[in-house]
Design a protein around this motif. Structure first.
Motif, short mmCIF file in Angstrom:
data_model
loop_
_atom_site.label_atom_id
_atom_site.label_comp_id
_atom_site.label_asym_id
_atom_site.label_seq_id
_atom_site.Cartn_x
_atom_site.Cartn_y
_atom_site.Cartn_z
N ILE A 1 0.87 -1.41 0.13
CA ILE A 1 -0.03 0.02 -0.09
C ILE A 1 0.86 1.01 -0.40
O ILE A 1 0.63 2.33 -0.79
CB ILE A 1 -0.77 0.06 0.97
CG1 ILE A 1 -1.77 -0.95 1.34
CG2 ILE A 1 -1.41 1.24 1.78
CD1 ILE A 1 -2.87 -1.48 2.16
N THR A 2 1.97 1.39 1.27
CA THR A 2 2.71 2.99 1.23
C THR A 2 3.78 2.72 -0.12
O THR A 2 3.96 4.20 -0.26
CB THR A 2 2.98 2.86 2.73
OG1 THR A 2 3.49 1.66 3.01
CG2 THR A 2 1.93 2.94 3.65
N GLY A 3 4.06 1.45 0.02
CA GLY A 3 5.79 1.56 -1.17
C GLY A 3 5.13 1.51 -2.67
O GLY A 3 6.55 1.64 -3.43
N LEU A 4 4.52 1.05 -2.90
CA LEU A 4 3.90 1.13 -4.23
C LEU A 4 2.55 1.52 -4.83
O LEU A 4 3.14 2.17 -5.88
CB LEU A 4 3.71 -0.21 -4.33
CG LEU A 4 5.24 -1.57 -5.06
CD1 LEU A 4 4.62 -3.07 -4.95
CD2 LEU A 4 6.05 -1.23 -5.49
N TYR B 1 1.04 3.84 -3.64
CA TYR B 1 0.23 5.12 -2.77
C TYR B 1 2.23 5.97 -4.01
O TYR B 1 1.25 6.88 -4.42
CB TYR B 1 1.01 4.99 -1.37
CG TYR B 1 1.31 6.64 -1.45
CD1 TYR B 1 1.17 8.32 -1.04
CD2 TYR B 1 3.02 7.20 -0.09
CE1 TYR B 1 1.55 9.20 -0.88
CE2 TYR B 1 2.99 8.12 -0.44
CZ TYR B 1 3.16 9.10 -0.17
OH TYR B 1 3.37 9.98 0.18
N PRO B 2 2.65 5.45 -4.53
CA PRO B 2 4.12 6.01 -4.63
C PRO B 2 4.16 5.91 -5.80
O PRO B 2 3.71 6.67 -6.66
CB PRO B 2 5.43 5.77 -4.26
CG PRO B 2 5.66 4.50 -3.71
CD PRO B 2 3.52 4.87 -3.41
N LEU B 3 3.12 4.91 -6.85
CA LEU B 3 2.81 4.77 -8.16
C LEU B 3 1.52 5.32 -8.57
O LEU B 3 1.42 6.38 -9.75
CB LEU B 3 2.52 2.94 -8.24
CG LEU B 3 4.01 2.76 -8.51
CD1 LEU B 3 3.64 0.77 -8.54
CD2 LEU B 3 5.05 3.22 -9.51
N MET C 1 0.34 8.86 -6.74
CA MET C 1 1.10 9.80 -7.15
C MET C 1 2.00 9.89 -8.54
O MET C 1 1.47 10.83 -8.62
CB MET C 1 1.59 9.90 -5.96
CG MET C 1 0.76 9.55 -4.57
SD MET C 1 0.31 11.52 -4.35
CE MET C 1 -1.79 10.69 -4.99
N THR C 2 2.65 9.28 -8.64
CA THR C 2 2.96 9.84 -10.13
C THR C 2 2.21 9.43 -11.81
O THR C 2 2.12 10.60 -12.09
CB THR C 2 3.34 8.39 -10.35
OG1 THR C 2 5.03 7.84 -9.25
CG2 THR C 2 5.23 8.75 -11.45
N ILE D 1 -1.13 10.61 -10.92
CA ILE D 1 -1.55 11.69 -10.87
C ILE D 1 -1.31 13.18 -11.47
O ILE D 1 -1.25 13.76 -11.76
CB ILE D 1 -2.49 11.69 -9.66
CG1 ILE D 1 -3.11 10.49 -9.14
CG2 ILE D 1 -3.30 13.08 -8.90
CD1 ILE D 1 -3.73 10.12 -7.81
N ALA D 2 0.01 12.74 -10.91
CA ALA D 2 0.65 13.67 -10.93
C ALA D 2 1.66 13.99 -12.14
O ALA D 2 1.17 15.69 -12.77
CB ALA D 2 2.14 13.95 -10.16
N PHE E 1 -0.43 17.79 -13.61
CA PHE E 1 1.23 18.54 -13.78
C PHE E 1 2.10 17.73 -14.30
O PHE E 1 3.38 17.85 -13.43
CB PHE E 1 0.88 18.95 -12.25
CG PHE E 1 0.16 19.24 -10.89
CD1 PHE E 1 -0.29 20.52 -11.16
CD2 PHE E 1 -0.04 18.12 -9.98
CE1 PHE E 1 -1.05 20.48 -10.70
CE2 PHE E 1 -1.09 18.84 -9.35
CZ PHE E 1 -2.11 20.31 -9.92
N ALA F 1 5.97 17.50 -12.59
CA ALA F 1 5.93 16.15 -12.19
C ALA F 1 7.55 15.73 -12.66
O ALA F 1 8.21 15.03 -12.69
CB ALA F 1 4.86 15.55 -12.26
N GLY F 2 7.56 16.56 -13.80
CA GLY F 2 8.89 15.88 -14.95
C GLY F 2 10.08 17.04 -14.79
O GLY F 2 11.02 16.22 -15.00
#
Lengths: 201, 567
Positions: free
Chosen positions: A18-21, A23-25, A27-28, A30-31, A35, A39-40
């Motif tokens: 949940i927190t390590g894959l 969540y960051p993926l 967020m990547t 969405i970002a 944006f 993001a880049g």
């Protein structure tokens, strides 16, 4: 107590997913969707080629460009990988000088820079940020005073009038955010790009 | 020092104070298992996690089982992170082709993240892959933070409960903290940070050709998602070597402000959770006031010292303070404020290089950590650290008037005081002991970047930071050596678990006691007298412990600086 081993292992795995894959993926994703530029890495392209990031300082040495702050970043020595060599504005290895207030090495470095700047522009006081290294070694900004200090040198090298160069600087002074946060500053890369543009015209 | 500087400081304080009650109310509900507005979305995940892990959320644990569960989680987390660091070269999400991390550095880093220290012997962009950043470091940022909050919850329940054998269920507290508190704030915060310029991508490092035609490799990655939890969970391990001084981690003064608020938010709100759970919010505000007094003193001294600059700079005709190691967009005030916040809480992120602070400006961060990081403190860790000092203060007050001391309805007796003293004494043993060892070892001395007293400060700061689970550094010290990697890891483990286990024992002992109503002889613990007493005990105990070491480092350096002696 042995029955606590199962949650220790399974909960770690589940929460890692949940927190390590997830969540960051997520967020990547969405970002990148909403944006993409930020993001880049806020990259700046010219003629299809990346010339830098709006947020990352780069090294300027020529008289015709405004200079950023001293940078203490380093890179591995090509001839001996156990050593490092000075490599200002190395955006793949950020760092400050880490020299303390009673360091002779720091004092000597600042003294040398002060003398250089005095020779360049004897009429103005030396701006503090032009002789102190930033924390990241990648500071994209200088203070408005530090930019104005360099106007005579840049104008002379570009054969432009001091007034026109000064105007380029004052147009690019960014104030405190919301009038409160941070300090007034000038983005060196943006200023130098504007300078190139002005010279081309 | 400028008016606009003070406005930034006051605004920061005002926002934190405003957050204490609402966030405290929300967290109290979460840990009591009550419905919150996120319940409809997150409850199914929570139930699912309990189901696959075989956890009965109604089953509470004895303090010893609670503590063992916590330790088991650390062991599993450590092994997973160590394996990831060693194997990262062959795993996906490694566009920069980072090689395997050396065994001693991997050990140090794994310990560092599991203990919520996040000491950086590694250099982010030059050492670890994106997978390690996400599945290793980010995960431990969440879990170590949730662990700290869980321990604080157990201790709070110890004070709040009467004649009970259990202090809650570790797995439930851990899960709820992660799902309902940390994750939602991080999701919202990450989006805001990206909007303000923090990168979030999985691309390879970018090769740019600068205006002058030079080649510049720009390190990138999933930065924003890690920034948020790194500050909210008071972890502090940077995505990049330069930590939050790096323009990608912290592009503007507003992102800097968001980082600072995130560092203090949960720790400050936990004082309110404590007040609510023991039935009187003023008990929480009294603890918050103790923290506030110590915090403000630190801010004033650091801001003054940095704005005053150094004698060396003055001698060269430079005015405007000390900007070595600081970023222009933050300036003196936001750098000084950040340094005090990050060391008051056990965060350890930095937006300026503490090593280049003036002697006194750098001494305050050092003192903050040495006091035990109980000024707001690490999430959870700050509150239980502070409660240990409260127990000690109540005991001292009891001795003065000759009555059995009591706090929030609990008699404080020999066992409680012993546990508090064990936790308080173990910290100086580590940081003073290892510093003493290091300064007589020529190989360890060789790691110092600065000569003279500043070199000593670098070593003292390293062991203090590791023991206090802070993670910030006087970064000139070359700590990536076998000696420092192992001794610092030892300090981190002892500093974390020799604090947690006595705190848990205290929680268990208190929960079993009957609550007694306050009588005429009870010392009121919500007023100015109590606040003054606790501040006094913290400063005196702290002062007696580490003043001699400070005299050899920052104090003598300040005197040398005033005389413009260079080393």
């Amino acid at each position: 107590m042995l029955k606590e081993i199962r949650p220790a292992i399974i909960l770690t795995i589940a929460l890692s997913i949940i927190t390590g894959l997830a969540y960051p993926l997520a967020m990547t994703g969405i970002a990148g969707t909403f944006f993409p530029s930020q993001a880049g890495g806020s990259l700046i392209e010219k003629d299809g080629k990346v010339i830098g990031s709006a947020l990352i300082g780069q090294e300027f040495t020529g008289d015709q460009y405004f200079h950023g702050r001293p940078s203490a970043t380093s890179a591995p020595d090509p001839s001996d990988s156990t050593k490092t060599v000075s490599a200002p504005y190395n955006a793949a290895n950020s760092s400050g000088s880490n020299l303390g207030p009673t360091s002779k090495a720091l004092n000597d470095r600042i003294k040398e820079d002060v003398e250089k700047l005095k020779a360049e522009n004897p009429s103005a006081p030396i701006p503090l940020d032009l002789v102190t290294a930033s924390g990241s070694g990648l500071d994209p900004h200088i203070s408005p005073e530090a930019a104005l200090f360099q106007v005579p040198r840049v104008a002379k090298a570009r054969k432009m009038s001091e007034d026109s160069v000064r105007k380029l600087v004052t147009d690019r002074i960014e104030g405190r955010q919301a009038g409160i946060f941070g300090e007034p500053r000038v983005n060196v890369l943006a200023l130098n790009m504007a300078l190139d543009q002005a010279s081309a015209n | 020092m400028t008016a606009i500087g003070w406005i930034q400081i006051l605004l920061f304080c005002a926002i934190i104070i405003a957050l204490v009650k609402p966030l405290g109310a929300y967290m109290t509900k979460v840990f009591n298992g009550e419905r919150t507005f996120l319940w409809p979305i997150l409850r199914p995940f929570e139930v699912g996690l309990y189901w696959i892990s075989g956890i009965d959320e109604k089953r509470e644990q004895h303090w010893l089982v609670y503590a063992v569960s916590m330790l088991l989680l650390q062991v599993v987390g450590f092994l997973a992170l160590y394996a990831l660091l060693r194997l990262q070269a062959g795993l996906p999400f490694n566009p920069a082709e980072q090689s395997a991390v050396a065994p001693d550095l991997a050990f140090n880093t794994a310990v560092s993240f599991v203990t919520n220290t996040n000491w950086q012997s590694y250099g982010g962009e030059t050492t670890v892959s994106y997978l390690t950043q996400m599945l290793g470091l980010t995960v431990q940022n969440f879990l170590s933070a949730a662990t700290g909050v869980a321990i604080a919850m157990a201790l709070i329940r110890g004070f709040a409960r009467s004649s009970m054998r259990t202090v809650g269920n570790f797995w439930v507290d851990l899960t709820r903290c992660t799902l309902y508190v940390l994750l939602p704030i991080c999701v919202v915060g990450t989006v805001v940070l990206v909007w303000l310029g923090v990168p979030q991508n999985l691309s390879a490092y970018t090769e740019a050709t600068t205006l002058e035609g030079a080649k510049q490799i720009i390190a990138q990655g999933p930065v924003a998602s890690q920034m948020m939890i790194k500050h909210l969970g008071t972890n502090g391990g940077g995505f990049f070597n330069a930590n939050a001084a790096h323009p990608f981690e912290n592009p503007t003064a507003i992102t800097n402000f968001i980082h600072m608020i995130s560092i203090f938010a949960i720790g400050a709100a936990l004082t309110n959770v404590f007040g609510r759970m023991v039935g009187n919010q003023r008990q929480g505000w009294a603890i918050f006031a103790v923290m506030g007094v110590l915090f403000l003193v630190g801010v004033v001294v650091t801001y003054w010292a940095e704005a005053s600059g150094t004698t060396g700079l003055h001698a060269l005709g430079l005015t405007g303070g000390n900007m070595e190691g600081k970023e222009v967009r933050f300036g003196i005030v936001a750098s000084a404020l950040f340094a005090v916040i990050t060391t008051a809480a056990s965060c350890g992120a930095v937006n300026a290089m503490h090593d280049s602070f003036t002697a006194l400006g750098g001494m305050i961060p050092l003192i903050n950590i040495q006091l035990g990081e109980l000024i707001i403190g690490g999430v959870g860790a700050g509150l239980y650290g502070m409660l240990l000092f409260v127990v000690l203060s109540i005991f001292v007050a009891g001795l003065m008037v000759g009555r059995t001391p009591e706090y929030v309805g609990k008699k404080i007796e020999a066992r409680e005081v012993k546990m508090a003293m064990l936790a308080i004494l173990i910290l100086p043993l580590m940081y003073l002991g290892w510093t003493a060892v290091a300064v007589v070892m020529p190989s360890a001395v060789a790691s110092m970047a600065n000569a003279g007293p500043h070199g000593f400060s670098e070593v003292l700061y390293a062991f203090t930071s590791a023991t206090g689970n802070n993670g910030s550094a006087f970064g000139g010290l070359s700590a990536n050596t076998m000696f420092y990697n192992l001794t610092l890891a030892c300090s981190m483990l002892v500093g974390r678990f020799f604090m947690i286990v006595p705190a848990m024992a205290l929680a268990g002992a208190l929960a079993q006691k009957k609550s007694i109503p306050p009588s005429a002889g009870t010392l009121p613990t919500t007023g100015g007298l109590f606040v003054g007493l606790v501040v006094g005990v913290i400063v005196i105990v702290g002062g007696l412990t580490f003043f001699p070491a400070l005299a050899l480092g920052p104090i003598v350096e300040h005197l040398a600086m005033t005389a413009n002696t260079l080393f």
